[in-house]
Enzyme design. Structure first.
Site, PDB file in Angstrom:
ATOM      1  N   GLY A  98     -36.252 -58.673   2.059  1.00 27.73           N
ATOM      2  CA  GLY A  98     -37.680 -58.649   1.758  1.00 27.73           C
ATOM      3  C   GLY A  98     -38.166 -60.066   1.509  1.00 27.73           C
ATOM      4  O   GLY A  98     -38.138 -60.896   2.396  1.00 27.73           O
ATOM      5  N   ARG A  99     -38.594 -60.349   0.288  1.00 31.03           N
ATOM      6  CA  ARG A  99     -39.192 -61.644  -0.056  1.00 31.03           C
ATOM      7  C   ARG A  99     -40.398 -61.916   0.824  1.00 31.03           C
ATOM      8  O   ARG A  99     -40.512 -62.966   1.455  1.00 31.03           O
ATOM      9  CB  ARG A  99     -38.175 -62.800   0.059  1.00 31.03           C
ATOM     10  CG  ARG A  99     -37.024 -62.652  -0.866  1.00 31.03           C
ATOM     11  CD  ARG A  99     -36.227 -63.933  -1.074  1.00 31.03           C
ATOM     12  NE  ARG A  99     -35.203 -63.721  -2.072  1.00 31.03           N
ATOM     13  CZ  ARG A  99     -35.422 -63.691  -3.377  1.00 31.03           C
ATOM     14  NH1 ARG A  99     -36.616 -63.905  -3.844  1.00 31.03           N
ATOM     15  NH2 ARG A  99     -34.443 -63.440  -4.225  1.00 31.03           N
ATOM     16  N   HIS A 100     -41.260 -60.927   0.887  1.00 30.30           N
ATOM     17  CA  HIS A 100     -42.509 -61.091   1.628  1.00 30.30           C
ATOM     18  C   HIS A 100     -43.502 -60.032   1.155  1.00 30.30           C
ATOM     19  O   HIS A 100     -43.136 -59.114   0.404  1.00 30.30           O
ATOM     20  CB  HIS A 100     -42.276 -60.981   3.146  1.00 30.30           C
ATOM     21  CG  HIS A 100     -41.665 -59.686   3.579  1.00 30.30           C
ATOM     22  ND1 HIS A 100     -40.391 -59.572   4.089  1.00 30.30           N
ATOM     23  CD2 HIS A 100     -42.154 -58.416   3.551  1.00 30.30           C
ATOM     24  CE1 HIS A 100     -40.138 -58.312   4.368  1.00 30.30           C
ATOM     25  NE2 HIS A 100     -41.187 -57.577   4.042  1.00 30.30           N
ATOM     26  N   ALA A 101     -44.730 -60.166   1.612  1.00 27.02           N
ATOM     27  CA  ALA A 101     -45.755 -59.131   1.435  1.00 27.02           C
ATOM     28  C   ALA A 101     -46.370 -58.895   2.811  1.00 27.02           C
ATOM     29  O   ALA A 101     -46.031 -59.575   3.785  1.00 27.02           O
ATOM     30  CB  ALA A 101     -46.816 -59.599   0.432  1.00 27.02           C
ATOM     31  N   HIS A 154     -42.403 -57.982  -2.246  1.00 24.75           N
ATOM     32  CA  HIS A 154     -41.286 -57.098  -2.592  1.00 24.75           C
ATOM     33  C   HIS A 154     -39.947 -57.710  -2.185  1.00 24.75           C
ATOM     34  O   HIS A 154     -39.832 -58.387  -1.170  1.00 24.75           O
ATOM     35  CB  HIS A 154     -41.460 -55.690  -2.005  1.00 24.75           C
ATOM     36  CG  HIS A 154     -41.741 -55.650  -0.541  1.00 24.75           C
ATOM     37  ND1 HIS A 154     -42.975 -55.934  -0.007  1.00 24.75           N
ATOM     38  CD2 HIS A 154     -40.946 -55.340   0.518  1.00 24.75           C
ATOM     39  CE1 HIS A 154     -42.932 -55.801   1.302  1.00 24.75           C
ATOM     40  NE2 HIS A 154     -41.713 -55.443   1.657  1.00 24.75           N
TER      41      HIS A 154
END
Ligand code: T46
Length: 135
Positions: free
Chosen positions: A51-54, A100
């Site tokens: 993840g580590r993104h929106a 997230h």
């Protein structure tokens, strides 16, 4: 209307301990959007976070169909919060603009019910850019 915050969906469990269970996501059910894509991720080592993104527009419901997946979420101008997906009948609704990060147990399989087809331009992968966003 798009829900504003992440929340847990408890899907019905059909069955019993003798024969096992099944859960279902269908248009008349709990998923608050039309499902346009389903993908799943697996074999992610415990020490790796994904993840580590929106997303700008994408809505999703994440389900740990096997194992345990901890999802840390943060909304624009919000505080971070952990959701532990540890039962296959639990889903986590993620609205757009939700940063997230996911951590998997060794047997974790994460399925996503998604509102749009894959589009890399919908991703916000830079946390600074996310942090500067307005709601
Ligand atoms: C999300 C979290 C929960 C595709 O080609 N098609 C797809 O439908 C998807 C989902 C990904 N990809 C490609 C894009 C990357 O080259 O697969 C590669 C891995 O994607 P990513 O690094 O975004 O994987 P995760 O596990 O960090 O994130 C995924 C989803 O991409 C994302 O939308 O919200 O799961």
């Amino acid at each position: 209307m798009i829900p504003e915050k992440p929340y847990i969906i408890e899907f019905s469990q059909i069955g019993n301990p003798e024969i096992g269970y099944l859960s279902v996501a269908e248009p008349s059910g709990f998923v608050p959007f039309e499902i346009r894509r389903v993908y799943w991720s697996y074999y992610t080592p415990h020490h790796i976070t994904r993840g580590r993104h929106a997303h700008h527009k994408l809505e999703q419901v994440l389900v740990a169909v096997s194992g345990i997946v901890t999802v840390t979420v943060e909304q624009v101008r919000g505080v971070s919060k952990d959701f532990v997906l540890n039962q296959p009948n639990l889903g986590l609704y993620l609205p757009p603009k939700t940063w997230h990060v996911m951590e998997f147990s060794h047997n974790g399989v994460l399925m996503s019910l998604a509102s749009m087809e894959y589009d890399e331009s919908d991703y916000i992968r830079d946390y600074e850019q996310f942090f500067e966003m307005t709601e």
